[in-house]
Design a protein around this motif. Structure first.
Motif, PDB file in Angstrom:
ATOM      1  N   ARG A  29     -30.583  31.555 -56.418  1.00 44.60           N
ATOM      2  CA  ARG A  29     -29.284  32.119 -56.765  1.00 44.60           C
ATOM      3  C   ARG A  29     -28.346  31.983 -55.578  1.00 44.60           C
ATOM      4  N   ASP A  30     -27.075  31.784 -55.861  1.00 48.26           N
ATOM      5  CA  ASP A  30     -26.083  31.695 -54.794  1.00 48.26           C
ATOM      6  C   ASP A  30     -24.984  32.713 -55.043  1.00 48.26           C
ATOM      7  N   GLU A  31     -23.982  32.715 -54.185  1.00 48.11           N
ATOM      8  CA  GLU A  31     -22.912  33.703 -54.299  1.00 48.11           C
ATOM      9  C   GLU A  31     -22.104  33.527 -55.577  1.00 48.11           C
ATOM     10  N   ASP A  33     -23.257  32.832 -58.489  1.00 50.89           N
ATOM     11  CA  ASP A  33     -23.928  33.552 -59.577  1.00 50.89           C
ATOM     12  C   ASP A  33     -23.453  34.999 -59.627  1.00 50.89           C
ATOM     13  N   GLY A  34     -23.349  35.633 -58.457  1.00 54.59           N
ATOM     14  CA  GLY A  34     -22.875  37.010 -58.415  1.00 54.59           C
ATOM     15  C   GLY A  34     -21.423  37.126 -58.826  1.00 54.59           C
ATOM     16  N   LEU A  35     -20.620  36.153 -58.393  1.00 54.44           N
ATOM     17  CA  LEU A  35     -19.205  36.155 -58.743  1.00 54.44           C
ATOM     18  C   LEU A  35     -19.012  36.041 -60.256  1.00 54.44           C
ATOM     19  N   ARG A  56     -18.340  26.266 -57.380  1.00 57.38           N
ATOM     20  CA  ARG A  56     -19.293  25.596 -56.477  1.00 57.38           C
ATOM     21  C   ARG A  56     -18.675  24.345 -55.866  1.00 57.38           C
ATOM     22  N   ARG A  59     -16.428  25.573 -53.071  1.00 61.62           N
ATOM     23  CA  ARG A  59     -17.160  26.038 -51.893  1.00 61.62           C
ATOM     24  C   ARG A  59     -17.794  24.872 -51.144  1.00 61.62           C
TER      25      ARG A  59
END
Length: 226
Positions: A29-31, A33-35, A56, A59
């Motif tokens: 998971r990356d940031e 996913d949370g966003l 993505r 980023r």
């Protein structure tokens, strides 16, 4: 000759490559996913699926911008300098183009291009020569120093880009390139007139990289595409 100071936030490519090697298997998971999850919770009425892709891309573009600027600065080049020099280098021997051709290749205004040629000539990286086909015209030619600098910067840039792609196999890279080409092709087909509506330096640049980071950090596109 003016002395330029290049301050670049460096991307730790070795550490990045090591991390990628330690995280084989299902993607973590990356940031983003949370966003996306947060937006889905706050705005369930909206389809936030595009964020999975384009957030993505944005980023990654920022990380790529850092890597590129680091490669250029290592050889005392600013991004816009690399753009102009690389346009001449890609053209092949004798590495010369008219100012108009350079303007088209980098998608900046004529005034901006004149200023850039002046500064590169002052730095000894290009020289102006009479155009034998046009008595009133000039050709911009890469000097030996300009050729050496752009070649060295390109080598370092490609090493950084290979490190950034280490987590993908050859087939995955080709597939990703095909998908990105599908997204970019309509913009390229629009032609240079529409592109000139973008901030100076924002191009193609064959660059995901003429990128969100480029637009936000500079007022002119260098074409970051090698």
């Amino acid at each position: 000759m003016p002395v330029h100071s290049y301050r670049v936030k460096h991307l730790d490519v070795k550490r990045y490559s090591w991390w990628m090697g330690q995280n084989a298997g299902p993607p973590p998971r990356d940031e983003v996913d949370g966003l996306v999850a947060a937006w889905q919770a706050q705005r369930p009425d909206l389809d936030v699926a595009p964020l999975h892709v384009l957030s993505r891309v944005s980023r990654l573009a920022k990380h790529l911008d850092i890597a590129r600027r680091s490669a250029f600065a290592s050889h005392r080049l600013a991004a816009w300098e690399f753009d102009v020099l690389s346009a001449l280098r890609r053209h092949g021997p004798p590495f010369q183009l008219t100012p108009g051709a350079l303007l088209h290749a980098t998608l900046v205004t004529s005034g901006t291009m004149t200023n850039r040629i002046d500064r590169l000539a002052e730095a000894g990286l290009v020289r102006r020569e009479p155009d034998p086909r046009d008595r009133r015209g000039v050709l911009v030619t890469l000097t030996d120093e300009g050729l050496a600098r752009v070649d060295a910067a390109l080598s370092d840039l490609l090493a950084s880009e290979r490190a950034l792609l280490r987590g993908l196999g050859d087939a995955e890279r080709e597939r990703l390139a095909d998908l990105l080409r599908t997204l970019l092709a309509p913009f390229d087909a629009a032609g240079p007139d529409e592109s000139r509506g973008q901030p100076d330096g924002l191009r193609e640049t064959g660059q995901a990289s003429r990128s969100a980071a480029t637009a936000s950090q500079r007022s002119s596109r260098p074409d970051f595409s090698p």
